[in-house]
Scaffold this motif. Structure first.
Motif, mmCIF file in Angstrom:
data_model
loop_
_atom_site.group_PDB
_atom_site.id
_atom_site.type_symbol
_atom_site.label_atom_id
_atom_site.label_comp_id
_atom_site.label_asym_id
_atom_site.label_seq_id
_atom_site.Cartn_x
_atom_site.Cartn_y
_atom_site.Cartn_z
ATOM 1 N N ILE A 1 1.375 -11.764 -4.199
ATOM 2 C CA ILE A 1 2.493 -11.551 -3.294
ATOM 3 C C ILE A 1 2.832 -12.773 -2.440
ATOM 4 C CG2 ILE A 1 1.144 -10.606 -1.371
ATOM 5 C CD1 ILE A 1 3.383 -8.405 -1.258
ATOM 6 N N SER B 1 6.740 1.069 -2.069
ATOM 7 C CA SER B 1 8.108 0.889 -1.589
ATOM 8 C C SER B 1 8.504 2.124 -0.795
ATOM 9 C CB SER B 1 9.079 0.707 -2.763
ATOM 10 O OG SER B 1 8.894 -0.542 -3.385
ATOM 11 N N ARG C 1 -0.834 5.371 -3.571
ATOM 12 C CA ARG C 1 -0.999 4.228 -4.481
ATOM 13 C C ARG C 1 -2.245 4.412 -5.359
ATOM 14 N NH1 ARG C 1 0.443 -1.872 -4.284
ATOM 15 N NH2 ARG C 1 -1.312 -2.854 -5.311
ATOM 16 N N LYS D 1 9.886 -4.163 -7.882
ATOM 17 C CA LYS D 1 8.748 -3.594 -8.608
ATOM 18 C C LYS D 1 7.632 -4.619 -8.775
ATOM 19 C CE LYS D 1 11.218 -0.163 -11.455
ATOM 20 N NZ LYS D 1 11.674 0.159 -12.818
ATOM 21 N N GLY E 1 1.413 -0.990 0.019
ATOM 22 C CA GLY E 1 1.766 -1.323 -1.363
ATOM 23 C C GLY E 1 2.749 -0.378 -2.011
ATOM 24 N N GLN F 1 7.094 -7.277 -6.947
ATOM 25 C CA GLN F 1 6.536 -7.601 -5.633
ATOM 26 C C GLN F 1 5.473 -6.591 -5.218
ATOM 27 O OE1 GLN F 1 9.419 -8.236 -2.506
ATOM 28 N NE2 GLN F 1 7.989 -7.557 -0.934
ATOM 29 N N ARG F 2 5.785 -5.303 -5.353
ATOM 30 C CA ARG F 2 4.813 -4.284 -4.949
ATOM 31 C C ARG F 2 3.610 -4.238 -5.891
ATOM 32 N NH1 ARG F 2 5.488 -4.424 -0.028
ATOM 33 N NH2 ARG F 2 7.672 -4.199 0.553
ATOM 34 N N ASN G 1 4.238 4.100 -6.789
ATOM 35 C CA ASN G 1 4.628 2.826 -6.169
ATOM 36 C C ASN G 1 5.908 2.949 -5.334
ATOM 37 O OD1 ASN G 1 6.227 3.196 -8.425
ATOM 38 N ND2 ASN G 1 5.933 1.136 -9.252
ATOM 39 N N GLN H 1 4.875 0.286 3.285
ATOM 40 C CA GLN H 1 5.004 -0.919 2.453
ATOM 41 C C GLN H 1 3.802 -1.849 2.604
ATOM 42 O OE1 GLN H 1 9.824 -0.872 1.788
ATOM 43 N NE2 GLN H 1 8.999 -2.592 2.907
ATOM 44 N N ASP I 1 12.545 -1.508 1.133
ATOM 45 C CA ASP I 1 12.838 -1.818 -0.271
ATOM 46 C C ASP I 1 14.018 -1.040 -0.819
ATOM 47 O OD1 ASP I 1 10.758 -3.611 -0.397
ATOM 48 O OD2 ASP I 1 9.388 -2.294 -1.489
ATOM 49 N N GLN J 1 0.954 -6.711 -4.896
ATOM 50 C CA GLN J 1 0.366 -6.581 -3.561
ATOM 51 C C GLN J 1 -1.102 -6.186 -3.662
ATOM 52 O OE1 GLN J 1 3.119 -4.659 -1.004
ATOM 53 N NE2 GLN J 1 1.631 -4.290 0.626
#
Length: 523
Positions: free
Chosen positions: A21, A200, A148, A356, A198, A358-359, A153, A195, A247, A362
């Motif tokens: 990230i 959105s 998560r 997607k 992890g 980016q998360r 996500n 967020q 997000d 993480q």
């Protein structure tokens, strides 16, 4: 050792095609992935679908080969327990090599799809009354961490609608409060926590559903005042969400005064206002396109094309398979006819892929967060609306017998731990003019078995029952709202009226502390 683990994680990230990230080059990765995708795969990225079942069957697999959808919403009917749910999510991800959103509505309070204790937090209104940003952030982080771990996500939360009317409307206890400042401030904390874990976050329902008249599930829902007032009031929490770099923003199928198109189909409100004027760079997601506010008024395929051209990135078609096929084919047809350009399609797909990726990159938290925020929020949220000397006398004599009348057996069980002589009478969710006298008569028949009637309830139909019971003066009545303190029918002649905004154990225990005049726990 920790440095070696981080280095290994970096190596794995590079090997599977994205960097962690802190590298922040997701736009480039999204573009590279986009260039390898077929048109059908791109179309699959701009829809979110639901399905029936607790597992992926051969029929689902065949359907997804023909229509490669890449975003899925799960409902209560998809979920049995967390073990089954994790297996289901793994099965869903196996259907595509492309990044996938797996989501649900796990807001907190009443609106949850995963019922197990680990995956719940207090209602938004309880958190609003507690009014501690750090507690909201901790609650959302806790929720995000555990969601998560199952493979989610994206969470379709928080609700940023303002409950200005303070009545038992469609919002109930889903709103943080009745002012734009409270909703915006606590909404930011919720987004930050979720967020950070992890997941959105999806702020909903833009531009604000709190004052809308009508239910968009059933038909037209309209805000009865001008867009200028909407901008000065309803939109403020969404501006706060944008500042928090949320997000996703979910749009509502509501129509503003003097408009004919709902916001979810309007280029004026999506492209021009939300995207350009407010500067939102994330994903614009529609609410379910099968709601009658759009389905009945505009037809599914027309609404799909209109919404996408207006600026929506991802459209939800959560129910019928035939509607999902029709929606997919509507975009195919519009591309073939030149109504939608492939570059317009690419804009949305690129944006979706970027978030997607980016998360996904993480880092996971090393330690499970504490759930002690539940007790803190519950104790701070107890709201005393009405009391009397009769209630005060009860706190001095805890040997007196309670009749607990409620739809929730779990509420009775929590009360019975403190008051073992308490009895339970089941209260149906739906109470009407025919059933009310029957319930009252049953209570009269039991009058020698209890000293106080405690009615733990959640809607206006129950309020009328409580009033009828209090007027009979059989025994003193304690009213305990498990949802909101605001009802169209006022409560009369009760010995006590308290709201705890939730039916879970910590909220009921907080009420019992008040009931027995114990000192509240304040962290």
């Amino acid at each position: 050792m920790k440095e070696m683990a981080q280095a290994l994680k970096l190596l794995i990230c590079i090997m599977i095609g994205f960097t962690p990230i802190y590298a922040k080059n997701y736009e480039k990765q999204a573009q590279e992935l986009l260039e390898k995708m077929t048109v059908k795969e791109k179309i699959g990225q701009i829809f979110m679908i639901g399905f029936v079942g607790k597992g992926i069957l051969s029929t689902h697999r065949e359907f997804l080969k023909k229509y490669p959808f890449s975003n899925f919403i799960l409902f209560s009917y998809n979920i049995e327990n967390d073990k089954q749910l994790k297996t289901l999510i793994d099965q869903i991800r196996e259907q595509s090599s492309l990044p996938t959103f797996i989501t649900t509505d796990q807001e907190g309070g009443d609106i949850v799809r995963i019922r197990e204790e680990k995956y719940r937090i207090p209602s938004a209104m309880a958190m609003g009354v507690a009014e501690k940003k750090e507690l909201v952030e901790r609650a959302a982080y806790y929720l995000g961490y555990h969601m998560r771990s199952l493979g989610f996500n994206l969470n379709l939360a928080p609700v940023l609608d303002i409950n200005e009317k303070k009545l038992d409307n469609v919002m109930g206890n889903r709103s943080f409060g009745s002012t734009a400042q409270t909703v915006g401030r606590l909404g930011r904390s919720y987004i930050k926590g979720l967020q950070k874990a992890g997941l959105s976050a999806a702020a909903k329902h833009f531009p604000g559903h709190g004052n809308a008249l009508g239910d968009s599930h059933k038909g037209i829902s309209r805000i009865p005042y001008s867009f200028d007032k909407v901008k000065q009031f309803d939109v403020i929490p969404f501006q706060d969400a944008i500042k928090q770099e949320v997000d996703v923003i979910m749009t509502a199928h509501i129509t503003l005064k003097d408009d004919t198109l709902p916001v979810s189909l309007s280029e004026k409100y999506l492209n021009q206002y939300l995207r350009t004027e407010l500067g939102f760079e994330g994903i614009i997601l529609s609410d379910d396109m099968e709601m009658n506010a759009v389905l009945k008024e505009f037809g599914l395929q027309n609404a799909i094309i209109q919404s996408f051209l207006a600026g929506t990135d991802m459209m939800m078609v959560a129910g019928k398979k035939k509607n999902q096929k029709a929606a997919f084919n509507a975009i195919v047809h519009a591309l073939n006819k030149g109504v939608i350009s492939e570059e317009r399609l690419n804009q949305s797909v690129r944006r979706i892929l970027q978030i997607k990726l980016q998360r996904a990159a993480q880092s996971d938290s090393e330690r499970a967060p504490s759930s002690d925020f539940r007790q803190s929020i519950a104790q701070k949220a107890v709201t005393v609306l009405q009391t009397s000397q009769t209630f005060a006398d009860f706190s001095k004599n805890q040997q007196k017998r309670l009749l607990v009348i409620t739809p929730y057996y779990s509420v009775y069980k929590t009360i019975a731990k403190k008051y073992p002589s308490a009895q339970f009478l089941y209260l149906k969710d739906v109470v009407n003019q025919k059933t009310r006298p029957l319930i009252i008569q049953k209570i009269i028949d039991m009058k020698n078995q209890f000293d106080y009637a405690l009615v733990a309830f959640k809607d206006s139909a129950h309020v009328q029952l409580i009033n009828d019971l209090a007027q009979k003066k059989i025994k003193p009545v304690f009213a305990l709202s498990l949802s909101t303190p605001f009802f169209k029918v006022p409560l009369k002649e009760v010995a006590s009226y308290v709201c705890i905004y939730d039916y879970h154990v910590e909220a009921v225990e907080a009420y019992l502390s008040y009931l027995s005049a114990e000192k509240f726990y304040v962290p």
